[in-house]
Design a protein around this motif. Structure first.
Motif, PDB file in Angstrom:
ATOM      1  N   CYS A  45      65.107  35.145  67.329  1.00  0.00           N
ATOM      2  CA  CYS A  45      66.063  36.084  67.905  1.00  0.00           C
ATOM      3  C   CYS A  45      65.512  37.497  67.747  1.00  0.00           C
ATOM      4  N   ARG A  46      65.657  38.296  68.807  1.00  0.00           N
ATOM      5  CA  ARG A  46      65.132  39.657  68.684  1.00  0.00           C
ATOM      6  C   ARG A  46      66.164  40.682  69.108  1.00  0.00           C
ATOM      7  N   PHE A  47      66.022  41.850  68.514  1.00  0.00           N
ATOM      8  CA  PHE A  47      67.013  42.917  68.679  1.00  0.00           C
ATOM      9  C   PHE A  47      66.345  44.143  69.279  1.00  0.00           C
ATOM     10  N   ASN A  48      67.149  44.993  69.841  1.00  0.00           N
ATOM     11  CA  ASN A  48      66.645  46.241  70.394  1.00  0.00           C
ATOM     12  C   ASN A  48      66.862  47.347  69.360  1.00  0.00           C
TER      13      ASN A  48
ATOM     14  N   TYR B  59      73.039  47.336  67.000  1.00  0.00           N
ATOM     15  CA  TYR B  59      74.280  46.587  66.752  1.00  0.00           C
ATOM     16  C   TYR B  59      74.860  45.965  68.024  1.00  0.00           C
ATOM     17  N   LYS B  60      74.089  46.039  69.111  1.00  0.00           N
ATOM     18  CA  LYS B  60      74.597  45.492  70.373  1.00  0.00           C
ATOM     19  C   LYS B  60      74.661  43.966  70.349  1.00  0.00           C
ATOM     20  N   LYS B  61      73.738  43.363  69.609  1.00  0.00           N
ATOM     21  CA  LYS B  61      73.634  41.897  69.631  1.00  0.00           C
ATOM     22  C   LYS B  61      73.643  41.328  68.223  1.00  0.00           C
ATOM     23  N   VAL B  62      73.937  40.052  68.107  1.00  0.00           N
ATOM     24  CA  VAL B  62      73.684  39.321  66.860  1.00  0.00           C
ATOM     25  C   VAL B  62      72.822  38.109  67.212  1.00  0.00           C
ATOM     26  N   GLY B  63      72.226  37.476  66.217  1.00  0.00           N
ATOM     27  CA  GLY B  63      71.398  36.301  66.467  1.00  0.00           C
ATOM     28  C   GLY B  63      72.255  35.111  66.893  1.00  0.00           C
TER      29      GLY B  63
ATOM     30  N   CYS C  67      63.255  41.269  64.448  1.00  0.00           N
ATOM     31  CA  CYS C  67      63.237  39.905  64.963  1.00  0.00           C
ATOM     32  C   CYS C  67      63.419  38.929  63.806  1.00  0.00           C
TER      33      CYS C  67
ATOM     34  N   THR D  55      73.460  39.618  61.690  1.00  0.00           N
ATOM     35  CA  THR D  55      73.391  41.003  62.165  1.00  0.00           C
ATOM     36  C   THR D  55      72.001  41.581  61.896  1.00  0.00           C
TER      37      THR D  55
ATOM     38  N   ASP E 241      69.365  50.052  70.087  1.00  0.00           N
ATOM     39  CA  ASP E 241      70.795  49.738  70.082  1.00  0.00           C
ATOM     40  C   ASP E 241      71.007  48.514  69.171  1.00  0.00           C
TER      41      ASP E 241
END
Ligand code: SF4
Ligand code: MSK
Length: 653
Positions: free
Chosen positions: A65-68, A73-77, A56, A82, A71
């Motif tokens: 912004c938070r990431f899984n 690389y599925k999202k960016v902030g 996060c 990245t 996965d």
């Protein structure tokens, strides 16, 4: 095993929380008394899984912004950052936080040294002129025919650069092996000045500045090195010069050092000056008489956490326990005052202290706490503060109302192994040096050296991983150097006495018995990890084990860490060339480029690398495998095979 309390909350069995019997006894009593401790709060406050993986970012207010982590690389902030940038920035800020803590501590020590030298502070003096001269010589300061004041003035001016310099190289990098320093120069990570590195690190990690995980990590290494070879090293060296370099001393450790019939005062924190002045106050005839007038047999001063570890090593002051036990000890009802300064002081202490009517006294201008009494410690009048702490403790003793239950455990062992003493112990006073250590590593009696350091953490069973890891290492002939709360864990487990040599493998046991030393050597507080860097440099300088720290058959570990400082320490060991393993948790998402950089890439650049493992036995195996890899690269792996084959011959010997 879990039980439910009266609010139907699950509560872990005390002996699942800690391997320390005294602390377990106090957890049980606390629950009976209705008092909540750190162990219970760790149960109640589950770790945020996104934060634990460092997935996060809240570096700006377009986020958080938070990431899984499954996965990544599925999202960016929102800004496009990245997962690698986010993890690197979070990691780097942790390094900056830890380095700032050591740096600020070191600056305070250096400021004290300056005012002692220029005569503005009269309550302290230079105790170790031999160390003053040797540190000055290590920085090419002329000592021959000069007064203590002249040498000390030059040393102050030289060391001030560690913090304030904006360009160039900090002074103590001169102490690193030439090849290690060359690697740093090639990579552009030689620290210029600690303040510059920490400030630049914070700048680079704000939104929209450094957005390449490799470049961020480079500055994280530079910042960490400014701590290990700068802030921390200056702190240790100046503390030795002012208060004396530790030499081995027998010390009692564990909660049983409290005395029911005495006024018990605990000092907890990191700066030695408060503790040094407390020693003067508790020795005052007037105050001792006041304690007797109050019905006590006298005053009992003990340490906890790292200021405790430092004073235990330097003066043999008894030590009552490490980080996770600081709340639990007040449950004894026998603590008449706890005085704290900086770092690792849980705010939860205030509510536990209130339950037992124990004065909790903050003393440092940087560290106040709601619910505590603040009595400012001022080096120009230190006894003004420390005498008042003693008076508060005596009046609490007089009005004790709580049931007293002091666990009976006391463990005695030998502490206080400074780098200087290790040289003397191994080489004798005339040919002091690391030759015997290196020879025993080369001939295979000692397989390698491990630094086991760091905190305890209520998210894992207190002391358990420290003890299991170290037992496995010494069983495999790895000599262990300890600092901080790890040192206390092993002392409580009885590993700090020379008799504990029987836990070691045959080669290490033989060396311990010949020298009369324990298989684990306690070097002091967490800031004293710099002593391990100096010892590693001395091993390289001695010869036969390669040209750089990265060549040595050594490894490091912090199996129960909790502090940002530990991450800074880990990164300065990694950047110095050491394979460094952490337990409990690691703020990183696996299968990412940043993970690969920390766990592999840095080693390919000629530095050390990170490792993570929760299981202490597996951790020991990884460290031993690394040590064996280094032995093979040095061509000394065959010697060890011969040593093992020749066991019966060696027994005869
Ligand atoms: Fe989100 Fe980027 Fe702001 Fe971080 S810096 S909170 S990733 S927008
Ligand atoms: S006190 S940093 S809990 S070692 Fe230095 Fe202990 Fe870790 Fe604090």
């Amino acid at each position: 095993m879990k039980k439910e309390d009266k609010n139907n909350k699950t509560m872990a069995d005390p002996m699942d929380c800690t391997a320390c019997r005294s602390t377990g006894q106090m957890i049980t009593k606390a629950r009976k008394d209705g008092v909540v401790l750190n162990f219970d709060r760790a149960e109640d406050m589950k770790a945020c899984p996104i934060g634990a993986d460092s997935a996060c970012c809240k570096h700006c207010f377009m986020g958080p912004c938070r990431f899984n982590a499954r996965d990544p690389y599925k999202k960016v902030g929102v800004c496009g950052a990245t997962i690698d940038t986010i993890m690197a920035r979070n990691f780097a800020r942790t390094v900056a936080g830890g380095s700032a803590a050591h740096t600020d501590h070191g600056m305070a020590m250096l400021e004290l040294f300056r005012d002692v030298v220029n005569g503005k502070i009269l309550d302290y003096e230079i105790k170790d002129t031999f160390k003053l001269e040797s540190v000055a010589q290590s920085l090419d300061i002329e000592t021959e025919g000069r007064s203590v004041k002249e040498i000390a003035t030059d040393l102050y001016q030289e060391l001030e650069r560690t913090y304030t310099q904006v360009d160039g190289e900090i002074p103590f990098v001169k102490r690193a092996p030439k090849a290690t320093l060359e690697t740093w120069r090639k990579l552009g990570i030689v620290p210029r000045g600690a303040m510059r590195e920490v400030v630049e690190m914070m700048h680079r990690t704000t939104m929209g500045v450094d957005q390449h995980y490799e470049n961020i990590t480079k500055q994280a290494s530079r910042t960490a090195l400014s701590d290990g070879w700068g802030g921390s090293m200056v702190s240790t060296e100046i503390s030795d010069i002012l208060f004396g370099t530790p030499t081995p001393v027998e010390v009692a450790v564990n909660m049983g050092v409290l005395k029911e019939n005495m006024v018990n005062i605990i000092i907890h924190g990191h700066e030695p000056n408060l503790f040094e002045s407390m020693l003067v106050s508790v020795g005052s005839e007037t105050l001792v008489q006041a304690s007797k007038d109050a019905g006590a047999d006298g005053i009992n001063l003990v340490g906890m956490c790292c200021s405790g570890a430092e004073m235990m090593s330097r003066h043999g002051v008894p030590h009552a326990g490490n980080f996770s036990s600081t709340e639990a000890i007040m449950v004894t009802g026998a603590v008449d005052a706890m005085a704290v300064d900086i770092q690792c002081i849980k705010q939860g202490l205030a509510s536990v202290a209130k339950c037992y009517n124990t004065p909790l006294i903050t003393t440092n201008t940087r560290a106040h706490m709601e619910g505590a009494v603040h009595i400012e410690f001022n080096e120009h009048d230190p006894l003004g503060c420390t005498d008042e702490i003693v008076i508060k403790a005596i009046s609490r003793f007089k009005t004790r109302t709580h049931e007293i239950e002091i666990p009976s455990e006391v463990n005695t062992g030998v502490q206080g192994f400074s780098h200087e003493y290790i040289q003397y112990m191994l080489g004798g006073s005339f040919r002091g040096g690391y030759a015997p250590l290196n020879e025993n590593i080369i001939n295979g009696r000692i397989r390698g050296v491990a630094g086991v350091v760091g905190c305890t953490n209520p998210r894992t069973k207190q002391d358990d991983s420290h003890v299991k890891l170290v037992k496995e290492l010494i069983k495999n002939d790895v000599l262990v150097l300890l600092t901080g709360c790890a040192q206390i864990a092993l002392a409580k487990a009885g590993l700090s006495s020379p008799e504990a040599a029987h836990f070691a493998g045959p080669g290490l046991q033989e060396v311990c018995e010949t020298v009369g030393m324990p298989p684990v050597l306690g070097l002091g507080s967490c800031v004293d990890n710099s002593r391990i860097l100096i010892a590693a440099s001395a091993m390289v300088a001695q010869g036969g084990l390669g040209d750089s720290i990265a060549d040595l058959p050594v490894a490091g570990a912090a199996p129960e860490y909790m502090s940002e400082k530990a991450i800074a320490i880990g990164q300065y060991f990694v950047a110095s060339g050491v394979y460094t393993m952490f337990g409990v948790t690691f703020p990183i998402v696996e299968n990412t480029k940043f993970h690969n950089l920390l766990f592999n890439g840095l080693e390919e650049q000629g530095l050390g690398k990170w490792g993570f493992e929760k299981d202490p036995i597996e951790m020991a195996r990884s460290m031993i495998a690394h040590i064996d890899k280094k032995r093979a690269a040095l061509g000394i792996d065959k010697a060890r095979e011969r040593v093992l084959v020749d066991m019966s011959d060696r027994r005869e010997l």
